[in-house]
Enzyme design. Structure first.
Site, mmCIF file in Angstrom:
data_model
loop_
_atom_site.group_PDB
_atom_site.id
_atom_site.type_symbol
_atom_site.label_atom_id
_atom_site.label_comp_id
_atom_site.label_asym_id
_atom_site.label_seq_id
_atom_site.Cartn_x
_atom_site.Cartn_y
_atom_site.Cartn_z
ATOM 1 N N HIS A 188 -32.893 -46.891 21.033
ATOM 2 C CA HIS A 188 -32.557 -48.293 21.102
ATOM 3 C C HIS A 188 -33.851 -49.095 21.687
ATOM 4 O O HIS A 188 -33.929 -50.371 21.277
ATOM 5 C CB HIS A 188 -31.258 -48.738 22.023
ATOM 6 C CG HIS A 188 -29.987 -48.468 21.303
ATOM 7 N ND1 HIS A 188 -29.433 -47.126 21.181
ATOM 8 C CD2 HIS A 188 -29.261 -49.133 20.320
ATOM 9 C CE1 HIS A 188 -28.314 -46.939 20.302
ATOM 10 N NE2 HIS A 188 -28.368 -48.220 19.545
ATOM 11 N N ASP A 451 -26.529 -43.497 13.563
ATOM 12 C CA ASP A 451 -25.528 -42.447 14.285
ATOM 13 C C ASP A 451 -25.203 -41.772 13.225
ATOM 14 O O ASP A 451 -25.145 -40.382 13.531
ATOM 15 C CB ASP A 451 -24.244 -43.087 15.018
ATOM 16 C CG ASP A 451 -24.975 -43.589 16.539
ATOM 17 O OD1 ASP A 451 -25.696 -42.682 17.080
ATOM 18 O OD2 ASP A 451 -24.804 -44.460 16.989
HETATM 19 C C1 PEP Z 1 -26.259 -47.279 13.966
HETATM 20 O O1 PEP Z 1 -25.757 -46.185 14.519
HETATM 21 O O2 PEP Z 1 -26.795 -47.347 12.560
HETATM 22 C C2 PEP Z 1 -25.792 -48.726 14.316
HETATM 23 C C3 PEP Z 1 -26.449 -49.885 13.636
HETATM 24 O O3 PEP Z 1 -25.896 -48.857 15.837
HETATM 25 P P1 PEP Z 1 -26.803 -48.463 17.039
HETATM 26 O O4 PEP Z 1 -28.017 -48.218 16.387
HETATM 27 O O5 PEP Z 1 -26.820 -49.621 17.912
HETATM 28 O O6 PEP Z 1 -26.058 -47.001 17.530
HETATM 29 MG MG MG Z 2 -24.426 -46.734 16.279
#
Ligand code: PEP
Ligand code: MG
Length: 537
Positions: A188, A451
């Site tokens: 993140h 994810d």
């Molecule tokens: C993902 O998992 O692609 C998503 C957009 O959520 P995050 O990256 O915040 O887990």
């Molecule tokens: Mg995600």
């Protein structure tokens, strides 16, 4: 001059002074002292300085995040004036003839434990606060600088690693680039760098000795140059100028449609972490917000954001975007996004653990507060809500029941609520496989490829060692995306992609062929994706 290579996670060129960022480590040692009253004076001076810092933070926060969010700094200042807390520190110093640091650390631990054992949720949450204020006083006593404060001049931040909660608290106007030794391209912190559109690298051999030196970050080549020679600086000033010009050229696409040569239109939205990112959304002409990661409101505050504070943040985003769609994802805390006040236990496998909707469904008071804020804000724009980490239909039914009851509760209180689309994120193979059934219960799908890739390929997105195995174009993933879009269309609902893969312009044509209806990307990627869409057949 020295040159180091790393993995670029956000392209661009930055030139400026390097600042080494270190996480605060306040290891406290118990030491006997001869003069306890001198120690008491040291404590009082440090405490007063901490109160001064907190008052200044309050003033700064009022203007940036509003009074409600800023209030926590007032609460902290008051805690430092608390008689019981002060008596405890003084009696440890005098009674045991020990150093002030030890007395503060022990008091902090004792009070934190006492709060944590209380029944009342409000007092439980004070446990993290009392630790926080004690850390602040210890930092002052040990003469360490406040490492969240990155100073006045814009800098290139180098660090061993950066947690999302640390990054989100930095003053964005002072950041030229991030370079870390650890971290992966889908962490993140990397996503945050892309949202801010600043050059960023991970997996780079950084050193504390670089602190204060001149540096260049080349986010195209994945290079960090320390102490560049005059010639190299000149080359990079030219490269930066060319980069700025390229970005300016993309600006010509502002106001243009996201339409392929054969006339297929798709929605192109932006991902944000908080209302502070709205400027970038507008500057890049996104057609809406496709993913507002609401957990960043929680990561940026020292306690649960109140219903009112959340309402104000959501309302601001909705009002700014006018009639354009704003999709707010409910809390996705856990895994790499940790906040002390949630009191989450350490887990063996956090990515497979207690996170996102799992927390919301088992701690309904947190979920209901957020939903109340969201539905209240819905009267001020075009809101859609989406739920993360879904694995089954039963979860969706449970969520819909809660959201319906929150909606009815607000209406019965005479509060106006708007029409709200409710969708889910497809981030787990289970959700992708069940998408034919899930589509019957929701208004849209948004595929979280970050994810979905992690769980489909069984590759921890946080583990930089696995970057070599992380194939974002793996056919298994592409098949799942197509399957979700097909299943959505069969039930007449739209499907978007809000993971980082949505910005991969080598796949834009394929996504359009699959029937993807919406792409949501970091604000800085909107215009290059628009360019790619317009070049598609
Ligand atoms: C993902 O998992 O692609 C998503 C957009 O959520 P995050 O990256 O915040 O887990
Ligand atoms: Mg995600």
């Amino acid at each position: 001059m020295a040159e180091f290579t790393g993995k670029s996670v956000c392209k661009g060129v930055a030139i400026g002074r390097i600042k080494f960022y270190s996480q605060q480590e306040n290891t406290v040692v118990r030491e006997k002292v001869d003069d306890a009253s001198a120690e008491q004076t040291r404590y009082e001076q440090a405490r007063d300085k901490a109160i001064e810092e907190l008052n200044a933070l309050y003033e700064k926060a009022v203007t940036t995040v509003g009074e409600d969010n800023a209030e926590i700094f007032n609460v902290h200042a008051m805690m430092l004036e608390d008689e019981d807390y002060n008596d405890s520190v003084s009696s440890i110093i005098a009674g045991q003839q020990v150093n002030a640091e030890y007395a503060v650390a022990t008091t902090g631990d004792n009070f934190a434990e006492m709060f944590a054992s209380m029944e009342d949720e409000y007092f439980k949450a004070r446990s993290a606060d009392v630790k926080d204020i004690s850390e602040r006083v210890i930092r002052i006593l040990t003469g360490k600088e406040n490492s969240n404060d990155i100073g006045e001049e814009p800098v290139i931040i180098i660090a061993e690693d950066l947690a999302p909660s640390e990054t989100v608290q930095m003053d964005k106007s002072k950041l030229l680039a991030f370079v870390t030794r650890l971290g992966s391209s889908n962490s993140h912190t990397a996503i945050l760098a892309r949202t801010m559109n600043i050059p960023a690298m991970v997996g780079t051999p950084i050193d504390k000795a670089f602190d204060g030196k001149m540096g260049i970050v080349d986010g195209y080549e994945g290079k960090l140059i320390v102490d560049p020679s005059a010639d190299v600086l000149e080359i990079y000033f030219a490269k930066k100028k060319a980069d700025d010009e390229k970005k300016a050229l993309l600006q010509e696409l502002k106001g243009q449609e996201n339409v392929t040569k054969s006339g297929k239109k798709i929605n192109l939205y932006a991902n944000i972490g908080n209302p502070g990112d709205l400027g970038a959304v507008l500057a890049n002409d996104a057609g809406g917000i496709g993913l507002f990661r609401s957990e960043f409101l929680y990561l940026g505050s020292e306690d649960f954001p109140t219903e009112e504070a959340q309402f104000q943040a959501y309302k601001k985003v909705l009002e700014t975007m006018g009639s354009k769609k704003v999709i707010i994802r409910t809390l996705d805390i856990g895994a790499d996004k940790q906040v002390d006040y949630f009191g989450l236990e350490k887990e063996e496998n956090p990515a497979l653990g207690y996170r996102a909707i799992r927390i919301c469904l088992t701690r309904p008071e947190i979920f209901r507060t957020q939903l109340r804020a969201l539905y209240r804000a819905s009267a001020y724009g075009n809101l859609a809500i989406m739920y993360p980490m879904i694995i089954s239909v039963s979860e969706v039914l449970q969520i819909k029941e809660i959201s319906k009851s929150v909606r009815e509760e607000l209406i019965s209180e005479g509060i106006k609520v708007g029409e709200v689309e409710e969708g889910i994120m497809i981030e787990t193979p289970a959700a992708a496989v069940m998408s034919d059934e899930l589509a019957k219960h929701v208004d849209f799908f948004s595929i979280g490829t970050n994810d979905l890739t992690q769980y489909t390929l069984a590759i921890d997105r946080q583990n930089e060692k696995l970057d070599v195995f992380y194939n974002a174009h793996h056919p298994a993933l592409l098949r799942l995306i197509k399957m979700v879009a097909d299943n959505g269309h069969k039930e007449g609902i739209w499907t978007g992609i809000c993971g980082e893969l949505g910005a991969d312009t080598t796949l834009t044509e394929e996504f359009i062929k699959m029937g993807i209806d919406e792409l949501s990307v970091s604000p800085g990627a909107v215009l290059s994706v628009r360019k790619a869409i317009r070049e598609c057949e």
